[in-house]
Design an enzyme around this catalytic site. Structure first.
Site, PDB file in Angstrom:
ATOM      1  N   CYS A 133       0.830  -1.190   0.000  1.00 52.68           N
ATOM      2  CA  CYS A 133       0.000   0.000   0.000  1.00 52.68           C
ATOM      3  C   CYS A 133       0.868   1.244   0.000  1.00 52.68           C
ATOM      4  O   CYS A 133       1.906   1.276   0.658  1.00 52.68           O
ATOM      5  CB  CYS A 133      -0.897   0.034   1.231  1.00 52.68           C
ATOM      6  SG  CYS A 133      -1.823  -1.479   1.438  1.00 52.68           S
ATOM      7  N   LYS A 168       3.850  -9.484   3.760  1.00 53.52           N
ATOM      8  CA  LYS A 168       3.689  -9.820   2.336  1.00 53.52           C
ATOM      9  C   LYS A 168       4.411  -8.789   1.492  1.00 53.52           C
ATOM     10  O   LYS A 168       4.065  -7.602   1.500  1.00 53.52           O
ATOM     11  CB  LYS A 168       2.204  -9.869   1.960  1.00 53.52           C
ATOM     12  CG  LYS A 168       1.974 -10.295   0.505  1.00 53.52           C
ATOM     13  CD  LYS A 168       0.501 -10.599   0.252  1.00 53.52           C
ATOM     14  CE  LYS A 168       0.294 -11.013  -1.200  1.00 53.52           C
ATOM     15  NZ  LYS A 168      -1.124 -11.324  -1.474  1.00 53.52           N
ATOM     16  N   ASN A 195       3.483 -10.162  -4.113  1.00 54.06           N
ATOM     17  CA  ASN A 195       2.263  -9.445  -4.449  1.00 54.06           C
ATOM     18  C   ASN A 195       2.340  -9.159  -5.949  1.00 54.06           C
ATOM     19  O   ASN A 195       3.255  -9.628  -6.636  1.00 54.06           O
ATOM     20  CB  ASN A 195       2.174  -8.167  -3.608  1.00 54.06           C
ATOM     21  CG  ASN A 195       0.738  -7.744  -3.385  1.00 54.06           C
ATOM     22  OD1 ASN A 195      -0.087  -7.845  -4.280  1.00 54.06           O
ATOM     23  ND2 ASN A 195       0.440  -7.260  -2.195  1.00 54.06           N
ATOM     24  N   THR A 196       1.421  -8.367  -6.479  1.00 56.33           N
ATOM     25  CA  THR A 196       1.362  -8.190  -7.935  1.00 56.33           C
ATOM     26  C   THR A 196       2.474  -7.280  -8.460  1.00 56.33           C
ATOM     27  O   THR A 196       3.008  -6.440  -7.738  1.00 56.33           O
ATOM     28  CB  THR A 196       0.009  -7.603  -8.361  1.00 56.33           C
ATOM     29  OG1 THR A 196      -0.226  -6.398  -7.617  1.00 56.33           O
ATOM     30  CG2 THR A 196      -1.113  -8.583  -8.091  1.00 56.33           C
ATOM     31  N   GLY A 220      -0.967 -14.015 -12.149  1.00 56.82           N
ATOM     32  CA  GLY A 220      -1.266 -15.132 -13.028  1.00 56.82           C
ATOM     33  C   GLY A 220      -0.003 -15.778 -13.562  1.00 56.82           C
ATOM     34  O   GLY A 220       1.115 -15.389 -13.201  1.00 56.82           O
ATOM     35  N   GLY A 246       2.382 -16.694  -6.907  1.00 53.80           N
ATOM     36  CA  GLY A 246       2.608 -15.957  -8.146  1.00 53.80           C
ATOM     37  C   GLY A 246       2.417 -16.889  -9.307  1.00 53.80           C
ATOM     38  O   GLY A 246       3.346 -17.585  -9.699  1.00 53.80           O
ATOM     39  N   THR A 269      -4.819 -16.085  -8.642  1.00 57.33           N
ATOM     40  CA  THR A 269      -5.486 -15.881  -9.928  1.00 57.33           C
ATOM     41  C   THR A 269      -6.104 -17.166 -10.471  1.00 57.33           C
ATOM     42  O   THR A 269      -7.203 -17.149 -11.032  1.00 57.33           O
ATOM     43  CB  THR A 269      -4.483 -15.290 -10.931  1.00 57.33           C
ATOM     44  OG1 THR A 269      -4.000 -14.059 -10.411  1.00 57.33           O
ATOM     45  CG2 THR A 269      -5.136 -15.045 -12.284  1.00 57.33           C
TER      46      THR A 269
END
Lengths: 303, 281
Positions: A133, A168, A195-196, A220, A246, A269
């Site tokens: 964040c 994370k 994380n992404t 994904g 991931g 995902t």
């Protein structure tokens, strides 16, 4: 007899599979598969006050991946404790599945307040701190890109709770090992990654970004090689358990992460695309272990 | 449990092969369902999963028709996914979800005379709705179904819809003499041909059209409006929270202050009350 159990930060999971935060909803996922069979469920990032998230479109496609800019829309800690937790505990009656609450915030104070409240709930087994964040109170750089910020935050949160803390990590950093070490030194009980990946997509007819937020996070199968490399690197510099995630879409993918050094894995995902993915991956993992005569997760060799 | 199931393609044809002057980029696909496939309601959609798995996300497409063990979808080729879908041949298999979403509500509201309002591809779920209502003629209020449809290009599938409506007003910038009741303009111009008072409107089409119809209908006596929205989706099952829409929690038109709530188009929708939606500018 195969023993799939693992110990993450002092909490025993029946098997090493959890849901990736943001891809699991106690209410909605219940209609899709029996999540009580998982080692743990990790719920969507919850913040001290409700967040409405970003404008739509929030979703875009990438080759073998997806972009999301949901923006951590969530009903807030109070609603979570009053609605999600009772429903979840009811759904998990008789099961060994553990509850991991993912926490989001825009300032240290946000996280502290949220963790303090969540700490009062005995049903929650672990807390996962989402440091991707933006630290809005400090100019907007994401907590997770600054090892000092991660250290400070982890250190403060450790004082607010006895529940094991998972930090994370965001992959959008120069050196993820530096961030991981800071988290461990501050007392993190486990680390989860990745994380992404910060990413975008452009609509060439409208000549603008597909996502209303302009950028989003890539997840994904497309990110699996990156996530795997990062788990491998981090596992070489920390001793605490790693929850790897991931792009895991199969039991074989999961095995790659164990070999890279993960102690547990999360499915994200894949569960949005085929709802029973976490359960299917659990079965495939078990089959792999059978075939290779591994009796416990630790038997899977780390490279 | 919501499921993903394999279906066999029976037919996958562009409108150019179905009707005269049909669009070559709009396709009607018919698929054979396995036994045990769930029932569906008009207004629901299915997720279509492409065989090329690098196209990861499902494509949500409204149900055009569903009967016996056949489901029909109408889709336009607008991107890579629909382009791939248009290449699939008869007897090929493909994966789709069970029916998703809430569908049109014919029962809980005070349903009056029915008017279907469609724009372009929006007529797809309205076809299923019209056919479904037609089968329930004995239910009061459902005998007389009118439609007002607007098209940017060549109007399509009018013969199919007209089987189930008492009147179909077609709106186009280039009205054709060969089409009965074809007016110049958009659906708002088409409304002039129909008495809308005391009606229940079911509307599907591009967002600007839905917004315009919603605003227009607020000035008509005793009317209610259901709109079918679309939004880019992730899972389609209500888990990822990608497809939210902002709604007024208090739909009292006299009240200035509305609390805004967010709902998921895939699961709480795609059909919502028109006067609850907060429209984008």
């Amino acid at each position: 007899m195969i023993d799939l159990s693992v110990n993450i930060g002092g909490i025993r999971w029946n098997n090493p599979i959890t849901t990736a935060s943001g891809t699991f909803s106690p209410f909605d996922s219940k209609e899709l598969y029996d999540y009580s069979k998982l080692g743990a469920v990790t719920t969507k990032g919850v913040s001290i006050v409700p967040w409405i998230g970003n404008e739509t479109p929030r979703i875009a496609e990438a080759s073998s991946g997806m972009l999301n800019a949901v923006g951590l829309e969530n009903p807030g800690v109070d609603s979570y404790l009053n609605n999600d937790i009772p429903f979840l505990t009811e759904s998990l009656v008789g099961a060994e599945c553990k509850i991991i609450t993912n926490v989001a915030g825009h300032s240290e104070d946000d996280y502290i307040k949220a963790v303090t409240k969540l700490n009062t709930c005995d049903h929650i087994n672990m807390l996962e701190i989402n440091v991707s964040c933006p630290n809005i109170s400090q100019g907007g750089m994401s907590f997770g890109t600054d090892s000092k910020a991660v250290f400070k935050l982890t250190d403060k949160l450790k004082k607010e709770t006895d529940k094991p803390l998972i930090i994370k990590l965001t992959p959008n950093v120069t050196d993820i090992c530096e961030i991981a070490v800071a988290a461990e030194e501050a007392g993190a009980d486990a680390i989860s990654l990745i994380n992404t990946l910060s990413a975008m997509r452009i609509d060439i007819e409208k000549a603008k970004s597909v996502l209303a937020n302009t950028k989003g996070g890539l997840s994904g199968p497309a990110v699996k090689p990156v996530a795997l490399r990062m788990v491998y690197d981090v596992s070489n510099v920390v001793n605490i358990p790693i929850i790897g995630m991931g792009g895991i879409s199969s039991g074989n993918d999961a095995v790659e992460f164990f070999m890279a050094g993960a102690s547990a894995i999360a499915v994200g995902t894949a569960a949005l695309i085929t709802p029973d993915a976490p359960i299917r991956i659990l079965k495939e993992l078990e089959e792999y272990m059978n075939v290779h005569n591994y009796k416990k997760i630790d038997d899977i060799p780390a490279i | 449990m919501k499921i993903i199931t394999e279906v066999k393609i029976i037919e996958n044809l562009p409108l150019s092969q179905i009707e005269p002057a049909g669009d070559e980029n709009i396709f009607l696909i018919k698929m054979e369902l396995k036994s045990g496939y769930a029932d569906s309601k008009p207004g629901q959609f299915v997720n279509v999963y492409l065989n090329n798995q690098s196209k990861l996300l499902p494509r949500p497409i409204s149900i055009y028709d569903h009967y016996d063990n056949v489901i029909e979808l109408l889709y336009a080729v607008t991107g890579e996914g629909t382009a791939e879908l248009s290449t699939y041949k008869n007897n090929q298999t493909i994966r789709i979800s069970s029916p998703l979403g809430n569908g049109f509500d014919l029962y809980s509201e005070d349903i009056k005379k029915i008017v279907l309002v469609g724009g372009g591809m929006g007529i797809a779920p309205l076809h299923y709705l019209a056919k479904s209502i037609h089968k329930q003629e004995s239910v009061s209020g459902f005998e007389d179904v009118k439609a007002v449809f607007g098209f940017n290009g060549q109007p399509f599938l009018l013969n199919e819809i007209k089987k189930y409506t008492s009147r179909t007003v077609v709106c186009s910038e280039n009205p054709q003499k060969s089409i009965i009741e074809c007016v110049k303009g958009n659906v708002l111009d088409g409304f002039a041909e129909i008495e809308l008072e005391n009606s229940s409107l079911f509307c599907c089409g591009p967002s600007p059209m839905l917004k315009a119809v919603s605003i227009y209908s607020q000035n008509i006596n005793n009317i209610n409006l259901q709109v079918s929205l679309e939004e880019r989706m992730g899972c389609g099952f209500g888990v990822c929270v990608g497809c939210t829409v902002k709604l007024k929690s208090n739909s009292d038109e006299n009240c200035d202050k509305h609390e805004i709530i967010q709902k998921k188009v895939c699961k709480d929708g795609p059909v919502f009350a028109g006067n609850e939606v907060i429209w984008n500018d």
